[in-house]
Scaffold this motif. Structure first.
Motif, PDB file in Angstrom:
ATOM      1  N   ARG A 114       0.826  -1.218   0.000  1.00 11.77           N
ATOM      2  CA  ARG A 114       0.000   0.000   0.000  1.00 11.77           C
ATOM      3  C   ARG A 114       0.856   1.262   0.000  1.00 11.77           C
ATOM      4  N   LEU A 115       1.950   1.238   0.756  1.00 18.23           N
ATOM      5  CA  LEU A 115       2.817   2.420   0.808  1.00 18.23           C
ATOM      6  C   LEU A 115       3.505   2.646  -0.532  1.00 18.23           C
ATOM      7  N   MET A 116       3.950   1.579  -1.164  1.00 18.68           N
ATOM      8  CA  MET A 116       4.550   1.740  -2.488  1.00 18.68           C
ATOM      9  C   MET A 116       3.515   2.259  -3.483  1.00 18.68           C
ATOM     10  N   ARG A 117       2.305   1.737  -3.412  1.00 14.54           N
ATOM     11  CA  ARG A 117       1.236   2.194  -4.297  1.00 14.54           C
ATOM     12  C   ARG A 117       0.957   3.680  -4.095  1.00 14.54           C
ATOM     13  N   ALA A 118       1.085   4.144  -2.852  1.00 13.64           N
ATOM     14  CA  ALA A 118       0.831   5.558  -2.561  1.00 13.64           C
ATOM     15  C   ALA A 118       1.987   6.457  -2.966  1.00 13.64           C
ATOM     16  N   VAL A 119       3.204   5.960  -2.854  1.00 11.38           N
ATOM     17  CA  VAL A 119       4.358   6.828  -3.056  1.00 11.38           C
ATOM     18  C   VAL A 119       4.863   6.847  -4.497  1.00 11.38           C
ATOM     19  N   VAL A 120       4.628   5.779  -5.241  1.00  9.03           N
ATOM     20  CA  VAL A 120       5.162   5.714  -6.607  1.00  9.03           C
ATOM     21  C   VAL A 120       4.648   6.856  -7.493  1.00  9.03           C
ATOM     22  N   PRO A 121       3.360   7.209  -7.474  1.00  7.96           N
ATOM     23  CA  PRO A 121       2.936   8.343  -8.307  1.00  7.96           C
ATOM     24  C   PRO A 121       3.651   9.647  -7.969  1.00  7.96           C
ATOM     25  N   VAL A 122       3.930   9.857  -6.685  1.00 10.26           N
ATOM     26  CA  VAL A 122       4.657  11.061  -6.270  1.00 10.26           C
ATOM     27  C   VAL A 122       6.067  11.041  -6.848  1.00 10.26           C
ATOM     28  N   MET A 123       6.730   9.898  -6.723  1.00 10.18           N
ATOM     29  CA  MET A 123       8.105   9.783  -7.222  1.00 10.18           C
ATOM     30  C   MET A 123       8.149   9.866  -8.741  1.00 10.18           C
ATOM     31  N   ARG A 124       7.152   9.283  -9.404  1.00  9.80           N
ATOM     32  CA  ARG A 124       7.091   9.391 -10.870  1.00  9.80           C
ATOM     33  C   ARG A 124       6.981  10.859 -11.293  1.00  9.80           C
ATOM     34  N   GLY A 125       6.165  11.609 -10.566  1.00  7.26           N
ATOM     35  CA  GLY A 125       6.014  13.023 -10.873  1.00  7.26           C
ATOM     36  C   GLY A 125       7.302  13.796 -10.696  1.00  7.26           C
ATOM     37  N   GLN A 126       8.109  13.379  -9.727  1.00 13.37           N
ATOM     38  CA  GLN A 126       9.408  14.020  -9.481  1.00 13.37           C
ATOM     39  C   GLN A 126      10.468  13.547 -10.471  1.00 13.37           C
ATOM     40  N   GLY A 127      10.271  12.342 -11.015  1.00  7.45           N
ATOM     41  CA  GLY A 127      11.263  11.748 -11.907  1.00  7.45           C
ATOM     42  C   GLY A 127      12.372  11.044 -11.177  1.00  7.45           C
ATOM     43  N   SER A 128      12.201  10.849  -9.860  1.00  7.93           N
ATOM     44  CA  SER A 128      13.248  10.175  -9.095  1.00  7.93           C
ATOM     45  C   SER A 128      12.681   9.726  -7.750  1.00  7.93           C
ATOM     46  N   GLY A 129      13.425   8.822  -7.107  1.00  7.31           N
ATOM     47  CA  GLY A 129      13.035   8.355  -5.784  1.00  7.31           C
ATOM     48  C   GLY A 129      13.717   7.041  -5.467  1.00  7.31           C
ATOM     49  N   ALA A 130      13.567   6.605  -4.237  1.00  6.72           N
ATOM     50  CA  ALA A 130      14.150   5.341  -3.810  1.00  6.72           C
ATOM     51  C   ALA A 130      13.220   4.674  -2.803  1.00  6.72           C
ATOM     52  N   ILE A 131      13.026   3.385  -2.981  1.00  8.89           N
ATOM     53  CA  ILE A 131      12.212   2.586  -2.066  1.00  8.89           C
ATOM     54  C   ILE A 131      13.090   1.488  -1.500  1.00  8.89           C
ATOM     55  N   VAL A 132      13.082   1.371  -0.176  1.00  6.72           N
ATOM     56  CA  VAL A 132      13.841   0.306   0.490  1.00  6.72           C
ATOM     57  C   VAL A 132      12.872  -0.511   1.325  1.00  6.72           C
ATOM     58  N   ASN A 133      12.789  -1.783   1.034  1.00  6.35           N
ATOM     59  CA  ASN A 133      11.959  -2.703   1.806  1.00  6.35           C
ATOM     60  C   ASN A 133      12.841  -3.516   2.739  1.00  6.35           C
ATOM     61  N   ILE A 134      12.457  -3.569   4.014  1.00  6.20           N
ATOM     62  CA  ILE A 134      13.224  -4.354   4.978  1.00  6.20           C
ATOM     63  C   ILE A 134      12.597  -5.744   5.070  1.00  6.20           C
ATOM     64  N   GLY A 135      13.261  -6.703   4.455  1.00  6.33           N
ATOM     65  CA  GLY A 135      12.800  -8.083   4.476  1.00  6.33           C
ATOM     66  C   GLY A 135      13.433  -8.849   5.614  1.00  6.33           C
ATOM     67  N   SER A 136      13.863 -10.057   5.337  1.00  8.76           N
ATOM     68  CA  SER A 136      14.470 -10.902   6.361  1.00  8.76           C
ATOM     69  C   SER A 136      15.106 -12.107   5.694  1.00  8.76           C
ATOM     70  N   VAL A 137      16.131 -12.642   6.339  1.00  5.43           N
ATOM     71  CA  VAL A 137      16.686 -13.922   5.889  1.00  5.43           C
ATOM     72  C   VAL A 137      15.596 -14.989   5.915  1.00  5.43           C
ATOM     73  N   ALA A 138      14.611 -14.829   6.821  1.00  2.50           N
ATOM     74  CA  ALA A 138      13.473 -15.756   6.872  1.00  2.50           C
ATOM     75  C   ALA A 138      12.601 -15.654   5.628  1.00  2.50           C
ATOM     76  N   GLY A 139      12.845 -14.669   4.784  1.00  2.00           N
ATOM     77  CA  GLY A 139      12.180 -14.570   3.499  1.00  2.00           C
ATOM     78  C   GLY A 139      12.918 -15.316   2.413  1.00  2.00           C
ATOM     79  N   GLU A 140      14.041 -15.915   2.772  1.00  2.00           N
ATOM     80  CA  GLU A 140      14.817 -16.757   1.862  1.00  2.00           C
ATOM     81  C   GLU A 140      14.794 -18.219   2.304  1.00  2.00           C
ATOM     82  N   ILE A 141      14.676 -18.420   3.621  1.00  2.00           N
ATOM     83  CA  ILE A 141      14.687 -19.763   4.202  1.00  2.00           C
ATOM     84  C   ILE A 141      13.408 -19.925   5.015  1.00  2.00           C
ATOM     85  N   GLY A 142      12.541 -20.810   4.593  1.00  2.00           N
ATOM     86  CA  GLY A 142      11.229 -20.936   5.219  1.00  2.00           C
ATOM     87  C   GLY A 142      11.260 -21.644   6.559  1.00  2.00           C
TER      88      GLY A 142
END
Length: 249
Positions: A114-142
């Motif tokens: 939801r946050l990416m969906r909300a922020v991407v139009p703003v960043m597109r309008g600016q022509g730049s931006g960065a998104i960092v998602n904090i995952g986990s090693v548990a997202g690689e090993i179940g």
């Protein structure tokens, strides 16, 4: 002025990341449920000469993402970066109750989407931006039940969004920490502090990367689990079920 939204900023990795970026001259927008903790952090940042805005937010609320991004734009006029850090842990067993599973999925997966969906139009309008998602090693090993499922999902959406936004000037990166000293791991000792994650966030904001695993030693565990999954099967066989049974008793 460079503006960054940090979710889960009231403690742990989020708090440390906000302090790090504010110290580098970034305007920080602090989001979490605990307003008092956010105000204390903002005071610390301002006392050190930085700029911080407090926007109390429950990321599990479907309306929270749009409200947070909208408030940020109203306060600062732009959003240069989003750090999707807010997260919750939970029972590693499939027997975890439905309410706990829903909370994990809402906070760890649906909120970043939801946050990416909300922020991407703003960043597109600016022509730049960065998104960092904090995952986990548990997202690689179940090995973490619904928690692993949420982080596997976050890894999938991170890859998808990165490819979708290629060429737009918006970088999308995934940070996958192993065990880090936070409130969620207070029962463990000898762990690296959240500074190691904050450092990785700062680096990918400057130069986006597909994935960064911290500490680096976990890369070997991921490679081993992918190449020889039966070893992980043997190491973790029955652990979650036994722990759940002991807790239930």
């Amino acid at each position: 002025m460079t503006v960054v939204i940090v979710t889960g900023a009231s403690s742990g990795i989020g708090r440390t990341t906000a302090l790090r970026l504010a110290g580098r001259g970034w305007t920080t927008v602090l989001a979490a449920r605990r307003a008092a903790e956010l105000e204390a952090l903002a005071g610390e940042i301002r006392a050190a000469g930085g700029t911080a805005h407090v926007v109390p937010t429950d990321v599990a609320d479907p309306a929270g993402a749009g409200a947070l991004v909208g408030r940020t734009v109203k306060l600062t006029g732009r959003v240069d970066a989003l750090v999707n850090n807010a997260g919750v842990g939970g029972d590693a067993s499939v027997l975890a109750d439905d309410a706990a599973v829903r909370t994990i999925i809402e906070v760890n997966l649906l909120a970043p989407i939801r946050l990416m969906r909300a922020v991407v139009p703003v960043m597109r309008g600016q022509g730049s931006g960065a998104i960092v998602n904090i995952g986990s090693v548990a997202g690689e090993i179940g090995i973490g039940g619904a928690y692993s499922a949420s982080k596997f999902g976050l890894r999938g959406i991170n890859d998808s969004v990165r490819r979708e936004l290629a060429g737009t000037g918006i970088g999308v990166s995934l940070i996958e920490p192993g065990f880090i000293a936070t409130e969620l791991t207070a029962h463990r000792s000898g762990l690296p502090g959240p500074e190691i994650v904050a450092d990785a966030v700062e680096r990918v904001l400057k130069r986006p990367r597909r994935r960064v695993v911290v500490p680096g030693k976990y890369r070997a565990a991921i490679l081993l689990s992918n190449a020889l999954p039966f070893i992980t099967d043997r190491v973790y066989a029955g652990r979650a079920a036994k722990k759940h049974a002991n807790t239930a008793d």
